[in-house]
Design a protein around this motif. Structure first.
Motif, mmCIF file in Angstrom:
data_model
loop_
_atom_site.group_PDB
_atom_site.id
_atom_site.type_symbol
_atom_site.label_atom_id
_atom_site.label_comp_id
_atom_site.label_asym_id
_atom_site.label_seq_id
_atom_site.Cartn_x
_atom_site.Cartn_y
_atom_site.Cartn_z
ATOM 1 N N LEU A 143 2.299 -12.581 -13.711
ATOM 2 C CA LEU A 143 4.346 -12.460 -13.422
ATOM 3 C C LEU A 143 3.553 -11.242 -11.909
ATOM 4 C CD1 LEU A 143 6.569 -13.240 -13.341
ATOM 5 C CD2 LEU A 143 7.049 -11.981 -15.331
ATOM 6 N N ILE A 144 2.688 -10.187 -12.839
ATOM 7 C CA ILE A 144 3.250 -9.346 -11.742
ATOM 8 C C ILE A 144 2.326 -9.686 -10.444
ATOM 9 C CG2 ILE A 144 2.890 -6.709 -11.248
ATOM 10 C CD1 ILE A 144 5.441 -7.076 -13.840
ATOM 11 N N ARG A 145 1.350 -9.792 -9.961
ATOM 12 C CA ARG A 145 0.722 -10.024 -8.995
ATOM 13 C C ARG A 145 1.621 -11.320 -8.070
ATOM 14 N NH1 ARG A 145 -3.265 -11.233 -12.528
ATOM 15 N NH2 ARG A 145 -4.123 -9.669 -12.691
ATOM 16 N N GLU A 146 2.363 -12.202 -8.701
ATOM 17 C CA GLU A 146 2.974 -13.072 -8.401
ATOM 18 C C GLU A 146 4.330 -12.953 -7.035
ATOM 19 O OE1 GLU A 146 2.637 -16.990 -10.699
ATOM 20 O OE2 GLU A 146 4.386 -16.052 -10.579
ATOM 21 N N VAL A 160 8.765 -2.957 -7.944
ATOM 22 C CA VAL A 160 8.661 -3.601 -8.560
ATOM 23 C C VAL A 160 8.011 -2.709 -9.938
ATOM 24 C CG1 VAL A 160 6.897 -5.130 -10.134
ATOM 25 C CG2 VAL A 160 7.504 -4.935 -7.830
ATOM 26 N N LEU A 161 8.900 -2.735 -11.401
ATOM 27 C CA LEU A 161 8.930 -2.097 -12.646
ATOM 28 C C LEU A 161 8.602 -2.784 -13.615
ATOM 29 C CD1 LEU A 161 12.229 -0.256 -13.541
ATOM 30 C CD2 LEU A 161 10.266 -0.238 -15.341
ATOM 31 N N VAL A 162 6.688 -2.310 -14.032
ATOM 32 C CA VAL A 162 6.382 -3.181 -14.673
ATOM 33 C C VAL A 162 6.916 -2.687 -16.365
ATOM 34 C CG1 VAL A 162 4.444 -3.671 -16.060
ATOM 35 C CG2 VAL A 162 4.927 -3.417 -13.583
ATOM 36 N N ASP A 173 -3.751 -2.162 -15.158
ATOM 37 C CA ASP A 173 -3.616 -3.345 -14.017
ATOM 38 C C ASP A 173 -2.185 -3.056 -13.522
ATOM 39 O OD1 ASP A 173 -5.998 -5.250 -14.878
ATOM 40 O OD2 ASP A 173 -4.868 -6.146 -16.663
ATOM 41 N N SER A 174 -1.557 -2.853 -13.822
ATOM 42 C CA SER A 174 -0.514 -2.490 -12.883
ATOM 43 C C SER A 174 -0.430 -1.531 -11.522
ATOM 44 C CB SER A 174 0.327 -1.882 -13.918
ATOM 45 O OG SER A 174 1.406 -2.068 -15.005
ATOM 46 N N ALA A 175 -1.645 -0.052 -12.013
ATOM 47 C CA ALA A 175 -1.412 0.321 -10.419
ATOM 48 C C ALA A 175 -2.964 -0.440 -9.548
ATOM 49 C CB ALA A 175 -2.622 1.098 -10.993
#
Ligand code: G3P
Length: 216
Positions: A143-146, A160-162, A173-175
């Motif tokens: 979802l973060i990638r999208e 985008v705030l995970v 992965d967020s970084a």
């Protein structure tokens, strides 16, 4: 990537600040209720302690309830960001707050299309909940990638705030994906710092130094 602390606990904020790891704080009704006491003083203390943005969440269901709560919550400091749920009423509130120049964090985001709606409404941040998605056998980081791709495709300034981070891999992965912010529980911050080879290396340096200085 900025690090926000996902907490309403003052000691956690103090300790992470000492390590230079607090670019901001996110709270929610659950985190505040866990701390007990007077929530107004707690919010005030957090806003005073933290230099960066502090997300404070509304609980009303209609846009007008959210707006009147936001008027109260923004009085805690210039660093307040109003956390609004991703509902149709929440999007109306986000738009109104955007027009008033109030920063928003649209929370409880579980799909890329919800994130797109929040960005179009003028959200400052969107908070996709990766851990809760993983918890129902979905892929939170996908979802973060999208969302990253969509925001880059159209040059949205929404960050985008995970959120709902459960372990260090979510932070890594967020970084790697290029999320703007990760909001991290203090327990995960502690895990990020520790490594068995660091402990082993430190013990060996100390033992060698003790032996050497005993000889001199
Ligand atoms: O603050 C929002 C989010 O990070 C909550 O996480 O652990 O309740 O899924 P969690």
């Amino acid at each position: 990537m900025e690090f926000f602390l996902d907490t309403a606990n003052l000691d956690e904020i103090r300790q992470a600040t000492e390590m230079g790891l607090v670019d901001g704080v996110t709270t929610n009704p659950t985190l505040l209720s866990r701390e007990g006491g007077d929530w107004r003083s707690r919010m005030q203390e957090i806003c005073d302690m933290v230099k960066g943005p502090v997300s404070l969440e509304v609980v009303g269901e209609t846009a007008s309830q959210m707006i009147s709560e936001a008027e109260d919550l923004t009085s805690f400091g210039d660093n307040v960001v109003i956390k609004v749920p991703l509902t149709t009423e929440g999007l109306v509130a986000t738009r109104i707050l955007y027009r008033k120049g109030v920063k928003t964090n649209v929370t409880l985001v579980f799909s890329a299309l919800q994130a797109l709606l929040a960005a179009k409404a003028g959200a400052t941040y969107v908070s996709p909940f990766v851990g809760r998605l993983d918890g129902i056998a979905n892929d939170g980081m996908e979802l973060i990638r999208e969302i990253r791709t969509i925001f880059d495709n159209y040059d949205f300034s929404t960050k985008v705030l995970v959120a709902s981070i459960r372990h260090p891999m979510h932070v890594l992965d967020s970084a790697l994906i290029g999320a703007d912010v990760a909001t991290i529980p203090y327990s995960v911050i502690s895990q990020l710092a520790s490594h068995p080879l660091t402990d082993k290396g430190l013990a060996a340096f100390k033992a060698d130094w003790d032996n050497f200085t005993k000889l001199n």
